[in-house]
Design a protein around this motif. Sequence first.
Motif, short mmCIF file in Angstrom:
data_model
loop_
_atom_site.label_atom_id
_atom_site.label_comp_id
_atom_site.label_asym_id
_atom_site.label_seq_id
_atom_site.Cartn_x
_atom_site.Cartn_y
_atom_site.Cartn_z
N VAL A 20 0.74 -1.16 -0.10
CA VAL A 20 -0.10 -0.07 0.01
C VAL A 20 0.92 1.28 0.08
CG1 VAL A 20 -1.75 -1.28 1.25
CG2 VAL A 20 -0.27 -0.13 2.43
N SER A 21 0.32 2.48 -0.47
CA SER A 21 1.07 3.68 -0.61
C SER A 21 1.63 4.03 0.89
CB SER A 21 0.14 4.70 -1.07
OG SER A 21 -0.88 5.03 -0.14
N GLY A 22 1.19 3.63 1.90
CA GLY A 22 1.37 4.13 3.20
C GLY A 22 3.01 3.39 3.60
N PRO A 80 -1.66 0.24 8.90
CA PRO A 80 -2.93 -0.35 9.40
C PRO A 80 -3.85 0.27 8.84
CG PRO A 80 -1.85 1.40 11.07
CD PRO A 80 -0.92 0.92 10.00
N THR A 81 -5.06 -0.46 8.79
CA THR A 81 -6.36 0.13 8.07
C THR A 81 -6.93 1.12 8.92
OG1 THR A 81 -7.75 -1.41 9.24
CG2 THR A 81 -6.83 -1.91 7.19
N SER A 82 -6.63 1.52 9.99
CA SER A 82 -7.14 2.56 10.66
C SER A 82 -6.62 4.10 10.12
CB SER A 82 -6.70 2.46 12.20
OG SER A 82 -5.44 2.64 12.36
N GLY A 83 -5.55 3.87 9.45
CA GLY A 83 -4.86 5.15 9.13
C GLY A 83 -3.96 5.74 9.76
N ASP A 84 -3.92 5.03 10.92
CA ASP A 84 -2.58 5.57 11.70
C ASP A 84 -1.23 5.37 11.16
OD1 ASP A 84 -4.45 5.86 13.92
OD2 ASP A 84 -3.79 4.10 14.90
N GLY A 85 0.00 5.78 11.32
CA GLY A 85 1.14 5.78 10.75
C GLY A 85 1.76 4.42 10.88
N PRO A 86 2.42 3.91 9.93
CA PRO A 86 3.23 2.88 9.91
C PRO A 86 3.92 2.31 10.98
CG PRO A 86 3.51 4.01 7.74
CD PRO A 86 3.16 4.88 8.67
N LEU A 87 3.87 1.07 11.12
CA LEU A 87 4.94 0.76 12.17
C LEU A 87 5.96 -0.10 11.37
CD1 LEU A 87 5.82 -0.20 15.29
CD2 LEU A 87 4.19 -2.31 15.05
N VAL A 88 7.45 0.02 12.03
CA VAL A 88 8.56 -0.78 11.38
C VAL A 88 9.18 -1.48 12.48
CG1 VAL A 88 10.88 -0.44 10.27
CG2 VAL A 88 8.82 1.14 9.58
N LEU A 89 9.10 -2.87 12.41
CA LEU A 89 9.99 -3.69 13.04
C LEU A 89 11.26 -3.82 12.66
CD1 LEU A 89 7.38 -6.49 13.96
CD2 LEU A 89 7.95 -4.15 15.15
N ARG A 100 -3.43 -0.35 15.40
CA ARG A 100 -4.89 -0.20 15.71
C ARG A 100 -5.53 -0.49 14.26
NH1 ARG A 100 -8.77 3.86 15.39
NH2 ARG A 100 -7.05 5.18 14.77
N GLU A 101 -6.22 -1.65 14.18
CA GLU A 101 -6.96 -2.13 12.90
C GLU A 101 -8.35 -1.72 13.22
OE1 GLU A 101 -5.62 -2.73 10.19
OE2 GLU A 101 -3.47 -3.62 10.93
N GLU A 102 -8.84 -1.56 12.17
CA GLU A 102 -10.44 -1.41 11.92
C GLU A 102 -11.21 -2.30 10.88
OE1 GLU A 102 -11.10 2.61 11.05
OE2 GLU A 102 -10.55 3.39 13.03
N ALA A 103 -12.09 -3.13 11.48
CA ALA A 103 -12.63 -4.08 10.66
C ALA A 103 -14.22 -4.54 11.31
CB ALA A 103 -11.99 -5.29 10.43
N LEU A 104 -15.03 -4.84 10.31
CA LEU A 104 -16.63 -5.23 10.73
C LEU A 104 -17.02 -4.49 11.76
CD1 LEU A 104 -15.43 -9.12 10.66
CD2 LEU A 104 -16.34 -7.65 8.93
N GLY A 105 -16.87 -3.06 11.78
CA GLY A 105 -17.54 -2.36 12.77
C GLY A 105 -16.75 -2.21 14.16
N ARG A 106 -15.54 -2.99 14.22
CA ARG A 106 -14.88 -2.95 15.49
C ARG A 106 -13.36 -2.37 15.48
NH1 ARG A 106 -15.99 -6.79 19.59
NH2 ARG A 106 -18.01 -7.46 19.76
N GLU A 107 -12.99 -2.11 16.41
CA GLU A 107 -11.32 -2.04 16.55
C GLU A 107 -10.74 -2.93 17.22
OE1 GLU A 107 -10.16 1.89 18.18
OE2 GLU A 107 -11.07 2.89 16.86
#
Length: 436
Positions: free
Chosen positions: A170-172, A194-203, A244-251
């Motif tokens: 994805v572009s992020g 994440p799908t929440s729109g938060d910034g990426p996480l790098v491990l 933080r992911e968002e799916a099916l009406g939940r976080e």
Amino acid sequence: MELAEVTVGAVAHGGHFVARDQGRVIFVRHALPGERVRVALREAAEGDRFWRGDVVEVLESAAARREHFWPVADSLKAYSDGVLPVGGAEFGHIDRSFQRELKQLVLTEQLQRLAGLERVTEVEEVPGESADGLAWRSRTGFAVTPDGRLGMHAHRSHQVVAVQDMPLAVSGIRELSFWDLDFSGLERVEVAAPTSGDGPLVLLAGAKAAANRVAVELPEEVSAAHWDPERSRVSALRGRPWLREEALGREFRVSGDGFWQIHRKAPETLGGAVRGMLEGFLRPGARVADLYAGAGLFSGLLADAVGVTGEVLSVEGSPVTSKDAVRNFDGEPQVLVRPGRVERVLAAAARSGSAGSQLDAVVLDPPRAGAGKNVVRQIVASGPRAVAYVSCDPASFARDVGYFAAAGWQLAELRAFDLYPHTHHLETVALLVPGT
């Protein structure tokens, strides 16, 4: 480099195509049925039952062949440059609609061969997918080259090839502008947007000092963490070490090294299919189970369906991801999160008569290896009226469907999704019910 000139035959499970040379079977990658090609033989010991190879020259091309979108994954280009093609885009030279036809053929063949079922199921394109099939991976991993650049492994090889882009991401992820950073001292770099729109996480896996140095150089909006895969430890260097992911009406909270679906639309796509198949089997007060539950994607769906009077047994073997599920369902007493191997949790439930001993419905979403005969037997013994089986591997799925069939169950409904464009992978969702 030893070469063979062959005519390519049918597609096989695993991203290969079958060819023969003097009676010897060769599993060829980067080909298409009907093509005449030259193949570089990569695994071709005289005593082997079959050989493996990559296409290095196309003598007669198929109509569905296209220019590969990613040069480092293009077998023709990579071999001309003296390196192996990276993995992860082995169907990138194939027209998108024909990719789905090939996946359909593989699914049909596996069901016939391993489950004895004649079933042809269309592989559906994901709604809203880009026409070029790019920019869908919300998670991707990189190796590190000897000179400290991001790279990826060639298929079935220790060779790491430097990359300057990952078009499936994805572009992020693609826009992080970290392709030219020095990752010396690190072994792996995992990135998630994440799908929440938060910034990426790098491990960053490897030396802690190197991880600290790289973290400082990453863009400001990026969280970074040091990752020790062997001990399953993630420690924040900057920002938070979870998503933080968002799916099916939940976080959902998902640890940096925890499991979440790779395709950005997979949770909604698969969740919608599961919900539709189980709609007639779920009711308030029902006892249900989510096996191989991860952070609880399907557990949330089930919890909403059965309500506070129902019971959801959520079982996950990974201690990291199981802890995520505990956090995600804090305050929802109808969800019982049980860490541990699925077969052991179900066996303990059967002995004690507790949650999981008798069920109304089951969601089964095992890893690529499938559930296996013992887990299928335990599920059947718990007496559900329906099982929604989510699978990422047609071979293990077909094998397990065969186990259900041997117990008198039927494959009532089957859908397949092209959640991994430009690869040989696909995702299936099936409804299994006891025979009448």
